[in-house]
Write a protein that holds these residues in place. Structure first.
Motif, PDB file in Angstrom:
ATOM      1  N   ALA A  55      -1.640  60.440  70.444  1.00 33.05           N
ATOM      2  CA  ALA A  55      -2.093  59.054  70.127  1.00 33.05           C
ATOM      3  C   ALA A  55      -1.328  58.191  69.191  1.00 33.05           C
ATOM      4  CB  ALA A  55      -3.586  58.962  69.807  1.00 33.05           C
ATOM      5  N   ILE A  56      -0.809  58.903  68.231  1.00 36.41           N
ATOM      6  CA  ILE A  56      -0.171  58.231  67.019  1.00 36.41           C
ATOM      7  C   ILE A  56       1.404  57.848  67.713  1.00 36.41           C
ATOM      8  CG2 ILE A  56       1.265  58.491  64.998  1.00 36.41           C
ATOM      9  CD1 ILE A  56      -1.467  60.261  63.863  1.00 36.41           C
ATOM     10  N   ILE A  57       1.966  58.974  68.451  1.00 39.46           N
ATOM     11  CA  ILE A  57       3.181  58.722  68.938  1.00 39.46           C
ATOM     12  C   ILE A  57       3.389  57.579  69.886  1.00 39.46           C
ATOM     13  CG2 ILE A  57       4.965  60.069  70.290  1.00 39.46           C
ATOM     14  CD1 ILE A  57       5.090  60.827  67.426  1.00 39.46           C
ATOM     15  N   ALA A  58       2.166  57.730  70.801  1.00 44.91           N
ATOM     16  CA  ALA A  58       2.024  56.786  72.103  1.00 44.91           C
ATOM     17  C   ALA A  58       1.909  55.278  71.322  1.00 44.91           C
ATOM     18  CB  ALA A  58       0.872  57.018  72.914  1.00 44.91           C
ATOM     19  N   PHE A  59       1.408  55.266  70.288  1.00 43.39           N
ATOM     20  CA  PHE A  59       0.955  53.808  69.728  1.00 43.39           C
ATOM     21  C   PHE A  59       2.373  53.333  69.086  1.00 43.39           C
ATOM     22  CE2 PHE A  59      -0.230  51.352  65.825  1.00 43.39           C
ATOM     23  CZ  PHE A  59      -0.898  50.344  66.528  1.00 43.39           C
ATOM     24  N   LEU A  60       3.113  54.260  68.356  1.00 41.60           N
ATOM     25  CA  LEU A  60       4.218  53.862  67.916  1.00 41.60           C
ATOM     26  C   LEU A  60       5.294  53.371  68.875  1.00 41.60           C
ATOM     27  CD1 LEU A  60       4.851  56.548  65.027  1.00 41.60           C
ATOM     28  CD2 LEU A  60       4.188  54.101  64.814  1.00 41.60           C
ATOM     29  N   PHE A  61       5.348  54.157  70.146  1.00 40.15           N
ATOM     30  CA  PHE A  61       6.080  53.745  71.286  1.00 40.15           C
ATOM     31  C   PHE A  61       5.627  52.520  71.773  1.00 40.15           C
ATOM     32  CE2 PHE A  61       6.681  53.730  75.864  1.00 40.15           C
ATOM     33  CZ  PHE A  61       8.204  54.008  75.963  1.00 40.15           C
ATOM     34  N   ILE A  62       4.369  52.198  71.822  1.00 39.69           N
ATOM     35  CA  ILE A  62       3.922  50.831  72.345  1.00 39.69           C
ATOM     36  C   ILE A  62       4.411  49.874  71.605  1.00 39.69           C
ATOM     37  CG2 ILE A  62       1.913  49.362  73.042  1.00 39.69           C
ATOM     38  CD1 ILE A  62       0.690  52.154  73.778  1.00 39.69           C
ATOM     39  N   ILE A  63       4.133  49.973  70.187  1.00 40.38           N
ATOM     40  CA  ILE A  63       4.483  48.719  69.280  1.00 40.38           C
ATOM     41  C   ILE A  63       6.241  48.434  69.325  1.00 40.38           C
ATOM     42  CG2 ILE A  63       5.181  48.503  66.846  1.00 40.38           C
ATOM     43  CD1 ILE A  63       2.588  49.801  66.294  1.00 40.38           C
ATOM     44  N   GLY A  64       6.925  49.641  69.414  1.00 43.58           N
ATOM     45  CA  GLY A  64       8.471  49.393  69.683  1.00 43.58           C
ATOM     46  C   GLY A  64       8.733  48.689  71.054  1.00 43.58           C
ATOM     47  N   PHE A  65       8.101  49.204  72.013  1.00 44.49           N
ATOM     48  CA  PHE A  65       8.333  48.517  73.381  1.00 44.49           C
ATOM     49  C   PHE A  65       8.017  47.227  73.263  1.00 44.49           C
ATOM     50  CE2 PHE A  65       7.501  48.027  77.834  1.00 44.49           C
ATOM     51  CZ  PHE A  65       8.631  48.463  78.225  1.00 44.49           C
ATOM     52  N   THR A  66       6.825  46.841  72.864  1.00 40.77           N
ATOM     53  CA  THR A  66       6.391  45.322  72.722  1.00 40.77           C
ATOM     54  C   THR A  66       7.468  44.707  71.841  1.00 40.77           C
ATOM     55  OG1 THR A  66       4.877  45.695  71.392  1.00 40.77           O
ATOM     56  CG2 THR A  66       3.989  45.625  73.442  1.00 40.77           C
ATOM     57  N   GLY A  67       7.965  45.119  70.679  1.00 41.09           N
ATOM     58  CA  GLY A  67       8.910  44.443  70.096  1.00 41.09           C
ATOM     59  C   GLY A  67      10.117  44.277  70.867  1.00 41.09           C
ATOM     60  N   ASP A  68      10.638  45.133  71.437  1.00 40.96           N
ATOM     61  CA  ASP A  68      11.837  44.991  72.525  1.00 40.96           C
ATOM     62  C   ASP A  68      11.591  43.845  73.089  1.00 40.96           C
ATOM     63  OD1 ASP A  68      13.138  46.750  70.811  1.00 40.96           O
ATOM     64  OD2 ASP A  68      12.832  48.749  72.351  1.00 40.96           O
ATOM     65  N   ILE A  69      10.618  44.057  73.878  1.00 40.57           N
ATOM     66  CA  ILE A  69      10.199  43.002  75.124  1.00 40.57           C
ATOM     67  C   ILE A  69      10.244  41.591  74.302  1.00 40.57           C
ATOM     68  CG2 ILE A  69       8.783  42.254  76.667  1.00 40.57           C
ATOM     69  CD1 ILE A  69      10.192  44.581  77.792  1.00 40.57           C
ATOM     70  N   SER A  70       9.281  41.302  73.410  1.00 40.41           N
ATOM     71  CA  SER A  70       9.351  39.970  72.744  1.00 40.41           C
ATOM     72  C   SER A  70      10.766  39.721  72.368  1.00 40.41           C
ATOM     73  CB  SER A  70       8.453  40.169  71.766  1.00 40.41           C
ATOM     74  OG  SER A  70       8.616  40.686  70.499  1.00 40.41           O
ATOM     75  N   PHE A  71      11.773  40.562  71.939  1.00 40.62           N
ATOM     76  CA  PHE A  71      12.937  39.991  71.493  1.00 40.62           C
ATOM     77  C   PHE A  71      13.759  39.598  72.407  1.00 40.62           C
ATOM     78  CE2 PHE A  71      17.474  41.520  70.573  1.00 40.62           C
ATOM     79  CZ  PHE A  71      17.636  40.563  69.572  1.00 40.62           C
TER      80      PHE A  71
END
Length: 78
Positions: A55-71
Protein backbone atom coordinates in the motif's frame (compact mmCIF):
# COMPACT_ATOMS: atom_id res chain seq x y z
CA UNK A 1 24.56 6.11 -22.48
CA UNK A 2 26.23 3.46 -20.34
CA UNK A 3 26.70 5.99 -17.52
CA UNK A 4 22.96 6.63 -17.39
CA UNK A 5 22.21 2.91 -17.35
CA UNK A 6 24.71 2.34 -14.54
CA UNK A 7 23.22 5.18 -12.47
CA UNK A 8 19.70 3.78 -12.96
CA UNK A 9 20.90 0.29 -12.02
CA UNK A 10 22.61 1.48 -8.85
CA UNK A 11 19.58 3.61 -7.91
CA UNK A 12 17.25 0.62 -8.30
CA UNK A 13 19.62 -1.51 -6.22
CA UNK A 14 19.59 1.03 -3.38
CA UNK A 15 15.82 1.55 -3.56
CA UNK A 16 15.25 -2.21 -3.45
CA UNK A 17 17.19 -2.44 -0.18
CA UNK A 18 14.95 0.07 1.62
CA UNK A 19 13.24 -1.56 4.62
CA UNK A 20 9.77 -1.42 3.07
CA UNK A 21 8.15 -4.84 3.57
CA UNK A 22 7.41 -5.59 -0.10
CA UNK A 23 10.99 -4.90 -1.18
CA UNK A 24 14.02 -7.10 -0.52
CA UNK A 25 15.14 -4.80 2.29
CA UNK A 26 11.86 -5.48 4.08
CA UNK A 27 12.35 -9.22 3.77
CA UNK A 28 15.87 -8.85 5.16
CA UNK A 29 14.45 -6.76 8.03
CA UNK A 30 11.82 -9.40 8.82
CA UNK A 31 14.54 -12.08 8.80
CA UNK A 32 16.67 -10.01 11.19
CA UNK A 33 13.68 -9.58 13.51
CA UNK A 34 13.13 -13.36 13.46
CA UNK A 35 16.80 -13.88 14.33
CA UNK A 36 16.60 -11.39 17.21
CA UNK A 37 13.39 -12.80 18.72
CA UNK A 38 14.51 -16.39 17.90
CA UNK A 39 11.18 -17.56 16.49
CA UNK A 40 9.27 -17.36 13.23
CA UNK A 41 6.78 -14.56 12.67
CA UNK A 42 3.22 -15.78 12.14
CA UNK A 43 2.56 -15.98 8.36
CA UNK A 44 -0.71 -14.07 8.78
CA UNK A 45 1.11 -11.18 10.46
CA UNK A 46 3.78 -11.32 7.76
CA UNK A 47 1.04 -11.15 5.11
CA UNK A 48 -0.43 -8.02 6.70
CA UNK A 49 3.01 -6.42 6.93
CA UNK A 50 3.57 -7.16 3.23
CA UNK A 51 0.16 -5.70 2.38
CA UNK A 52 0.95 -2.46 4.22
CA UNK A 53 4.26 -2.24 2.38
CA UNK A 54 2.48 -2.73 -0.94
CA UNK A 55 0.00 0.00 0.00
CA UNK A 56 2.89 2.38 0.75
CA UNK A 57 4.50 1.65 -2.63
CA UNK A 58 1.15 2.05 -4.43
CA UNK A 59 0.51 5.36 -2.63
CA UNK A 60 3.94 6.71 -3.61
CA UNK A 61 3.33 5.59 -7.19
CA UNK A 62 -0.03 7.39 -7.29
CA UNK A 63 1.50 10.58 -5.88
CA UNK A 64 4.25 10.53 -8.50
CA UNK A 65 1.84 9.74 -11.30
CA UNK A 66 -0.57 12.54 -10.39
CA UNK A 67 2.38 14.95 -10.11
CA UNK A 68 3.53 13.99 -13.61
CA UNK A 69 0.03 14.34 -15.05
CA UNK A 70 -0.50 17.76 -13.43
CA UNK A 71 2.90 18.86 -14.76
CA UNK A 72 1.94 17.82 -18.27
CA UNK A 73 -1.52 19.40 -18.07
CA UNK A 74 -0.14 22.71 -16.80
CA UNK A 75 2.06 23.03 -19.88
CA UNK A 76 5.24 21.30 -18.74
CA UNK A 77 8.60 22.99 -18.92
CA UNK A 78 8.15 26.04 -21.10
Amino acid sequence: MMEILSIISISLFIMNLLPIPVLDGGIILISLIEIIIRRKINPRIQYYIQFVGFAIIAFLFIIGFTGDISFLVSGGAK
